[in-house]
Design a protein around this motif. Structure first.
Motif, PDB file in Angstrom:
ATOM      1  N   GLU A 205     -22.439 -54.757 -35.284  1.00  0.00           N
ATOM      2  CA  GLU A 205     -22.312 -55.608 -33.832  1.00  0.00           C
ATOM      3  C   GLU A 205     -21.067 -55.056 -33.376  1.00  0.00           C
ATOM      4  O   GLU A 205     -20.072 -55.338 -33.989  1.00  0.00           O
ATOM      5  N   SER A 207     -20.446 -52.567 -31.885  1.00  0.00           N
ATOM      6  CA  SER A 207     -20.160 -51.136 -31.552  1.00  0.00           C
ATOM      7  C   SER A 207     -20.605 -50.804 -30.550  1.00  0.00           C
ATOM      8  O   SER A 207     -21.637 -51.003 -29.856  1.00  0.00           O
ATOM      9  N   ILE A 209     -22.260 -48.643 -27.633  1.00  0.00           N
ATOM     10  CA  ILE A 209     -23.749 -47.843 -27.528  1.00  0.00           C
ATOM     11  C   ILE A 209     -23.558 -46.446 -27.213  1.00  0.00           C
ATOM     12  O   ILE A 209     -23.008 -46.233 -26.134  1.00  0.00           O
ATOM     13  N   ARG A 211     -24.333 -42.871 -25.658  1.00  0.00           N
ATOM     14  CA  ARG A 211     -24.748 -42.599 -24.278  1.00  0.00           C
ATOM     15  C   ARG A 211     -26.165 -41.878 -24.949  1.00  0.00           C
ATOM     16  O   ARG A 211     -27.097 -41.610 -24.060  1.00  0.00           O
ATOM     17  N   THR A 215     -30.028 -47.518 -27.867  1.00  0.00           N
ATOM     18  CA  THR A 215     -29.687 -48.571 -28.658  1.00  0.00           C
ATOM     19  C   THR A 215     -28.802 -48.069 -29.777  1.00  0.00           C
ATOM     20  O   THR A 215     -28.559 -48.705 -31.132  1.00  0.00           O
ATOM     21  N   LEU A 216     -28.334 -46.827 -29.923  1.00  0.00           N
ATOM     22  CA  LEU A 216     -27.561 -46.161 -31.107  1.00  0.00           C
ATOM     23  C   LEU A 216     -26.074 -46.567 -31.065  1.00  0.00           C
ATOM     24  O   LEU A 216     -25.423 -46.223 -30.244  1.00  0.00           O
ATOM     25  N   THR A 217     -25.925 -46.999 -32.470  1.00  0.00           N
ATOM     26  CA  THR A 217     -24.583 -47.629 -32.523  1.00  0.00           C
ATOM     27  C   THR A 217     -23.953 -46.817 -33.424  1.00  0.00           C
ATOM     28  O   THR A 217     -24.455 -45.849 -34.065  1.00  0.00           O
ATOM     29  N   GLU A 347     -18.636 -43.724 -24.843  1.00  0.00           N
ATOM     30  CA  GLU A 347     -19.310 -44.466 -23.427  1.00  0.00           C
ATOM     31  C   GLU A 347     -19.062 -43.956 -22.109  1.00  0.00           C
ATOM     32  O   GLU A 347     -19.669 -44.066 -21.211  1.00  0.00           O
TER      33      GLU A 347
ATOM     34  N   SER B  20     -35.519 -46.134 -26.088  1.00  0.00           N
ATOM     35  CA  SER B  20     -34.553 -46.262 -27.124  1.00  0.00           C
ATOM     36  C   SER B  20     -34.988 -45.484 -28.367  1.00  0.00           C
ATOM     37  O   SER B  20     -36.064 -45.486 -28.614  1.00  0.00           O
TER      38      SER B  20
END
Lengths: 536, 187
Positions: A205, A207, A209, A211, A215-217, A347, B20
């Motif tokens: 949490e 992190s 995201i 581009r 949803t990729l952290t 980002e 996603s």
């Protein structure tokens, strides 16, 4: 050195450009993808392995436009490497014609059950079309259980010809170049997580995201050390909010002591890499945790595994986009220093130019002042590398007693920083042969050939013909997963050694898993596994 | 061109909406590799037949001997999935471990080089802290010895420049070596 790297993907890109003239590059690529790559992927990547797994011989044969194959036959396998626990068989007895049907009958007869079949396309030579089709170098992998109950893996190297016939891609010729099976009735490893009572699901949490998709952290790592001095090594798992410290209870189990240890819970930053090291030489392992956001942190072990956050007092800058801390006493003053390899700003920016990026967040070298504080000497030392870095490792490649630094960038050239013994470093990657424009995700040093000199294994993206192929800029640098470094010279031995295809590699480490005196390699891999099984 | 653009468009086409990656797989379901060093410059992937071919999306990795049985275990930090511990159940092959304690050198002896000579040859290790990806493995140095039950000589070059030589050590033990003391304490 690039001598052995095959240029397949770049050729593919090149041909796509030639075939489709000057309109917008992305459109050209889309056309190529739709008409060539996707259908070919479907036939080779999807249909053939699925048919094998189903033991559907008719479906397999339907993908062939020939009835006879050449190369190695199924005759006369030889046992090789009899010194190992695993039984290794290698075919090489006889070359000659064999029907495709007979080949697959033999293959299917080898397995009582098939867990997984996979065809990996290593190279399709689009530059040399022939009536018989394009030459494609592939590897077929089949994993399952033999009749005698042994777990068995078959690897078969083949040179195929592929051609479009009647709107579908068909295999018009097959030459088997190599075939090996490895089998064992008693696997070395068992999954002991539950027995060990380690229950920690990674999350991160806070992190940013990336581009690349919605949803990729960022990922997080692990570190081990005997934090309480009882002689048994304990485990730290980074992440947010649920970073965890597990104490080793000496009986194969661990207990979660995060709260009692004084480490913050919930963890207040989007943690990435972690490492234990004793920065104040008091005999207790301290903990450095990097973060992609929310700040790097240094935790001092007060003794017995009780930690205090000393980040500010120690002068450790919070930094940003941190990936991985690694530790060495680069100035040999008896106190351990910290290098943090950093990414770029996922980002706000993109790597530019992609695989030669120099717009990443500069890496950080923190010199240990010996009094519990650190000084950021990155610029002065000449290691504020601007590549988008993921992994790095300290190693003394020239054996002069001064730690050198290998930085593996995901986007950007890799660098080998030679320690000049005066607090500064010089990038000697090009001179030494260790410079690669590779998507490096993991780095390990180890003397795998027992010649006394430390080598490097770099785990890179290796995408075969999967999603990376959909974009012209992505595949270019992919096939360089391994570099091995001798004394001041490096040679890429990935192909010759058989370790090129570690797939989409991340963490990788040398270890002697079978205690035979030779360093083996373990590598974890995979990018993102979603509910939709097939790669897009 | 934005390097991720093609990926996004590709995903859009499939799903019809902003995608996603949580729904899709990008190099997903890959199996971890265990490359066995064959001793002739080649390696063979033996992960599957040894039960080490985990399918999760691995990232971090720590090697250590958590149960102190002389067999190297593997801790895996997966991405958005449970961490995993792979226990090495052992087999033939003797071993030796060293925990180095620096005195003039840094206490962890990071940067120290150990060379072990047995009847079958030389092995070398350097103590490193921070490796793989995002991770730290054990500082304890582990040597497989094959059939050898004793080690002829062990040489340690400490970061301070000092040197330790040990002779004739019995296998299957963990030794603690303190810089400046040419005695290995087995335990």
């Amino acid at each position: 050195m690039r001598g052995r790297a095959h240029p397949g993907w770049r050729l593919l890109v090149g041909v796509a450009l030639v075939l489709h003239g000057p309109p917008a590059r992305a459109d050209r690529w889309e056309t190529t993808r739709r008409t060539v790559i996707d259908p070919l992927n479907s036939e080779l990547h999807r249909h053939l392995p699925q048919a094998i797994k189903r033991r559907d011989l008719a479906a397999v044969l339907a993908l062939y436009a020939t009835e006879v194959g050449t190369g190695l036959t199924w005759d006369a396998p030889m046992r090789v490497y009899p010194q190992f626990e695993e039984e290794t068989l290698r075919w090489g007895g006889r070359q000659g014609d064999e029907t495709i049907r007979a080949r697959y009958e033999r293959l299917l007869a080898l397995f009582r059950e098939i867990d997984k079949a996979e065809l990996r396309i290593h190279h399709i030579d689009w530059r040399h079309p022939a009536p018989a089709g394009y030459p494609a170098t592939v590897r077929l992998l089949v994993r399952g259980t033999r009749a005698d109950g042994a777990a068995c893996q078959l690897v078969q190297r083949m040179l195929l010809r592929v051609a479009q016939q009647g709107g579908a891609w068909r295999i018009t010729a097959e030459e088997v170049l190599g075939r090996e099976t490895v089998a064992s009735t008693r696997g070395r490893y068992r999954l002991a997580t539950a027995d060990a009572r380690i229950q920690n699901v990674h999350s991160n949490e806070g992190s940013p995201i990336f581009r690349i998709a919605g949803t990729l952290t960022n990922a997080s790592g692990s570190a081990v050390a005997d934090v309480d001095g009882d002689g048994w090594e304990d485990v730290f798992l980074a992440g947010a909010p649920n970073a965890a410290l597990y104490r080793n209870r000496h009986d194969g189990t661990f207990e979660d002591i995060t709260d009692a240890s004084g480490l913050p819970h919930p963890y207040p930053a989007a943690a990435t890499g972690a490492v234990f090291f004793d920065y104040d030489n008091d005999g207790w392992p301290d903990l450095y945790v990097a973060a992609v956001a929310g700040g790097d942190r240094l935790f001092h072990n007060l003794g017995g595994g009780h930690f205090a956050d000393v980040t500010a007092a120690a002068g450790v800058p919070p930094g940003r986009w941190g990936s991985m801390p690694i530790v060495a006493d680069y100035d040999r003053d008896g106190f351990l220093d910290v290098f943090v390899v950093r990414m770029g700003d996922h980002e706000k920016t993109s790597p530019s130019p992609n695989y030669e990026a120099r717009n990443g967040v500069p890496d950080t070298l923190l010199r240990n002042n010996g009094d519990g504080t650190f000084t950021d000497v990155s610029q002065r030392a000449g290691v504020a590398d601007r590549g988008w870095g993921l992994a790095a490792g300290w190693g003394d490649y020239d054996e002069d007693g001064w730690p050198d630094l290998y930085v593996g960038n995901e986007f950007g050239f890799s660098a080998l920083y030679h320690n000049e013994r005066n607090g500064t470093f010089t990038d000697v990657a090009r001179r030494s042969g260790a410079r690669e424009r590779a998507a490096t995700m993991g780095v390990a040093w180890g003397d795998f050939d027992n010649d006394g000199h430390a080598d490097i294994y770099a785990a890179n993206m290796y995408a075969n013909s999967r999603w990376a192929l959909v974009h012209p800029d992505f595949p270019a640098p992919i096939p360089w997963p391994v570099r091995v470094l001798g004394w001041f010279t490096a040679e890429v031995v990935a192909d010759a050694s058989g370790v090129r295809d570690g797939q989409w590699g991340w963490g990788t480490e040398f270890l002697d898993y079978n205690n035979d005196g030779l360093l083996d390699i373990y590598g974890v891999n995979g990018f993102v596994s979603g509910p939709v099984l097939d790669d897009v | 061109m934005d390097m991720f653009e093609g990926v996004g468009r590709r995903l859009d086409e499939k799903g019809g909406t902003l995608v996603s990656i949580g729904q899709h797989s990008l190099n997903g379901y890959e199996r971890n590799v265990l490359f066995r060093n064959n001793g002739d410059g080649t390696f063979t992937d033996v992960a599957f037949v040894n039960g080490a071919d985990r399918v999760e999306d691995g990232r971090g990795l720590s090697i250590f001997d958590y149960d102190r049985d002389g067999q190297l275990d593997i801790l895996i930090r997966n991405f958005r999935q449970p961490a995993q511990l792979l226990q090495n159940r052992g087999g033939t092959g003797h071993w030796l471990q060293f925990r180095l304690v620096g005195v003039r050198s840094n206490r962890d002896a990071v940067g120290a080089r150990i060379r072990v000579r047995t009847a079958t040859g030389l092995q070398s290790r350097a103590v490193t802290a921070g490796s793989a990806y995002l991770s730290g493995s054990s500082l304890v140095q582990h040597f497989g010895l094959g059939a050898a039950t004793r080690v002829g000589t062990v040489e340690i070059d400490w970061p301070s420049g000092s040197h330790t030589q040990l002779r004739d050590l019995a296998a299957d033990r963990r030794y603690t070596v303190v810089e400046g003391v040419d005695v290995a304490l087995g335990r």
